[in-house]
Write a protein that holds these residues in place. Structure first.
Motif, mmCIF file in Angstrom:
data_model
loop_
_atom_site.group_PDB
_atom_site.id
_atom_site.type_symbol
_atom_site.label_atom_id
_atom_site.label_comp_id
_atom_site.label_asym_id
_atom_site.label_seq_id
_atom_site.Cartn_x
_atom_site.Cartn_y
_atom_site.Cartn_z
ATOM 1 N N LEU A 52 58.879 13.988 8.120
ATOM 2 C CA LEU A 52 57.418 13.888 8.151
ATOM 3 C C LEU A 52 56.844 14.056 9.552
ATOM 4 O O LEU A 52 55.800 14.682 9.735
ATOM 5 C CB LEU A 52 56.955 12.549 7.567
ATOM 6 C CG LEU A 52 57.132 12.365 6.068
ATOM 7 C CD1 LEU A 52 56.712 10.962 5.653
ATOM 8 C CD2 LEU A 52 56.342 13.407 5.295
ATOM 9 N N ALA A 53 57.510 13.504 10.557
ATOM 10 C CA ALA A 53 56.999 13.560 11.933
ATOM 11 C C ALA A 53 56.933 14.982 12.463
ATOM 12 O O ALA A 53 56.182 15.260 13.397
ATOM 13 C CB ALA A 53 57.860 12.699 12.851
ATOM 14 N N ASP A 54 57.702 15.895 11.878
ATOM 15 C CA ASP A 54 57.751 17.272 12.356
ATOM 16 C C ASP A 54 56.818 18.208 11.591
ATOM 17 O O ASP A 54 56.768 19.397 11.898
ATOM 18 C CB ASP A 54 59.188 17.797 12.256
ATOM 19 C CG ASP A 54 60.144 16.990 13.114
ATOM 20 O OD1 ASP A 54 59.725 16.513 14.193
ATOM 21 O OD2 ASP A 54 61.301 16.818 12.693
ATOM 22 N N GLN A 55 56.108 17.698 10.620
ATOM 23 C CA GLN A 55 55.228 18.544 9.813
ATOM 24 C C GLN A 55 53.955 18.893 10.579
ATOM 25 O O GLN A 55 53.447 18.088 11.349
ATOM 26 C CB GLN A 55 54.849 17.823 8.518
ATOM 27 C CG GLN A 55 56.003 17.596 7.580
ATOM 28 C CD GLN A 55 56.598 18.902 7.111
ATOM 29 O OE1 GLN A 55 55.900 19.780 6.627
ATOM 30 N NE2 GLN A 55 57.905 19.021 7.275
ATOM 31 N N PRO A 56 53.404 20.094 10.347
ATOM 32 C CA PRO A 56 52.144 20.486 10.993
ATOM 33 C C PRO A 56 50.952 19.902 10.226
ATOM 34 O O PRO A 56 50.048 20.613 9.798
ATOM 35 C CB PRO A 56 52.181 22.017 10.926
ATOM 36 C CG PRO A 56 52.934 22.286 9.663
ATOM 37 C CD PRO A 56 53.977 21.190 9.567
ATOM 38 N N CYS A 57 50.980 18.598 10.034
ATOM 39 C CA CYS A 57 49.977 17.928 9.209
ATOM 40 C C CYS A 57 49.778 16.518 9.766
ATOM 41 O O CYS A 57 50.728 15.742 9.856
ATOM 42 C CB CYS A 57 50.482 17.868 7.764
ATOM 43 S SG CYS A 57 49.528 16.808 6.674
ATOM 44 N N SER A 58 48.564 16.196 10.159
ATOM 45 C CA SER A 58 48.294 14.877 10.737
ATOM 46 C C SER A 58 48.566 13.759 9.750
ATOM 47 O O SER A 58 48.999 12.673 10.145
ATOM 48 C CB SER A 58 46.846 14.813 11.230
ATOM 49 O OG SER A 58 46.675 15.694 12.316
ATOM 50 N N PHE A 59 48.342 13.986 8.463
ATOM 51 C CA PHE A 59 48.630 12.955 7.466
ATOM 52 C C PHE A 59 50.128 12.654 7.444
ATOM 53 O O PHE A 59 50.541 11.497 7.492
ATOM 54 C CB PHE A 59 48.142 13.388 6.077
ATOM 55 C CG PHE A 59 48.337 12.320 5.040
ATOM 56 C CD1 PHE A 59 47.390 11.325 4.870
ATOM 57 C CD2 PHE A 59 49.474 12.297 4.248
ATOM 58 C CE1 PHE A 59 47.584 10.319 3.927
ATOM 59 C CE2 PHE A 59 49.673 11.302 3.310
ATOM 60 C CZ PHE A 59 48.710 10.309 3.147
ATOM 61 N N SER A 60 50.959 13.711 7.389
ATOM 62 C CA SER A 60 52.410 13.524 7.363
ATOM 63 C C SER A 60 52.894 12.808 8.612
ATOM 64 O O SER A 60 53.719 11.896 8.548
ATOM 65 C CB SER A 60 53.126 14.871 7.251
ATOM 66 O OG SER A 60 52.824 15.489 6.028
ATOM 67 N N ARG A 61 52.386 13.211 9.755
ATOM 68 C CA ARG A 61 52.800 12.589 11.012
ATOM 69 C C ARG A 61 52.393 11.112 11.050
ATOM 70 O O ARG A 61 53.158 10.277 11.531
ATOM 71 C CB ARG A 61 52.197 13.344 12.188
ATOM 72 C CG ARG A 61 52.782 14.735 12.357
ATOM 73 C CD ARG A 61 52.052 15.508 13.416
ATOM 74 N NE ARG A 61 52.587 16.859 13.536
ATOM 75 C CZ ARG A 61 51.977 17.811 14.192
ATOM 76 N NH1 ARG A 61 50.839 17.592 14.818
ATOM 77 N NH2 ARG A 61 52.512 19.011 14.246
ATOM 78 N N THR A 62 51.217 10.809 10.555
ATOM 79 C CA THR A 62 50.767 9.415 10.505
ATOM 80 C C THR A 62 51.644 8.611 9.566
ATOM 81 O O THR A 62 52.056 7.488 9.885
ATOM 82 C CB THR A 62 49.288 9.340 10.068
ATOM 83 O OG1 THR A 62 48.497 10.086 10.996
ATOM 84 C CG2 THR A 62 48.801 7.900 10.005
ATOM 85 N N MET A 63 51.973 9.176 8.409
ATOM 86 C CA MET A 63 52.839 8.482 7.459
ATOM 87 C C MET A 63 54.211 8.200 8.044
ATOM 88 O O MET A 63 54.826 7.188 7.712
ATOM 89 C CB MET A 63 52.965 9.279 6.158
ATOM 90 C CG MET A 63 51.669 9.336 5.357
ATOM 91 S SD MET A 63 51.034 7.713 4.924
ATOM 92 C CE MET A 63 52.278 7.182 3.764
#
Length: 168
Positions: A6-17
């Motif tokens: 999740l931390a590597d996804q180009p998505c602020s939601f994924s990174r926050t999760m």
């Protein structure tokens, strides 16, 4: 997709999760906003295992959501205080609380009231537009790639937008 990805996804939601996305972390954050600061207080209030609590607190410290601050020298003991990055999570926590108050509080009503000290009233959190100040409803929001989007980012087509514009 694995949890660790999740931390590597180009998505602020994924990174926050990847930082706050498990139940114990959210419960710790809730307690932080209720002025709980010490390990033993978290442990007693949450009934969480010591190793899990240590892991979640360390993750929040490592991600600069909490700061570990000494409050006693002999023996050395720490408390956990919200950083500005942590305080910026307040709208998320309040959004979860508000959803629970509206949909699952039961016939008895809200278990806790939130009081705005500036105006002196209890309140419901609202999402407002930073540009016009109006209340924002999910049906009034569209999404498009931002400057941090990568070329491989998957953007679903957005209703009302041409595919060429959505792919930018």
């Amino acid at each position: 997709m694995q949890w660790g990805d999740l931390a590597d996804q180009p998505c602020s939601f994924s990174r926050t999760m990847s930082v706050i996305g498990d139940r114990w972390t959210l419960m710790i954050l809730r307690d932080c906003f209720m002025k709980v600061r010490r390990f033993e207080e978290f442990h007693e209030r949450l009934g969480i295992g010591r190793s899990i609590l240590t892991d979640r607190l360390n993750k929040l410290v490592d991600n600069e959501v909490l700061a570990r601050v000494p409050y006693q020298q002999s023996p050395l003991r720490y408390e956990y205080r919200l950083t500005q990055k942590g305080i910026d999570l307040h709208p998320i926590i309040m959004g979860i609380v508000h959803w629970g108050d509206r949909h699952i509080a039961g016939s008895e009503g809200r278990p806790l009231l939130h009081h705005h000290t500036t105006c002196g009233h209890d309140f419901d959190p609202l999402l407002t537009c930073s540009h016009c100040g109006g209340q924002v409803d999910a049906r009034e929001v569209t999404i498009s790639p931002g400057p941090g989007a990568r070329g491989d980012a998957h953007m679903p087509p957005v209703a009302g937008r041409s595919p060429a514009r959505s792919a930018r």
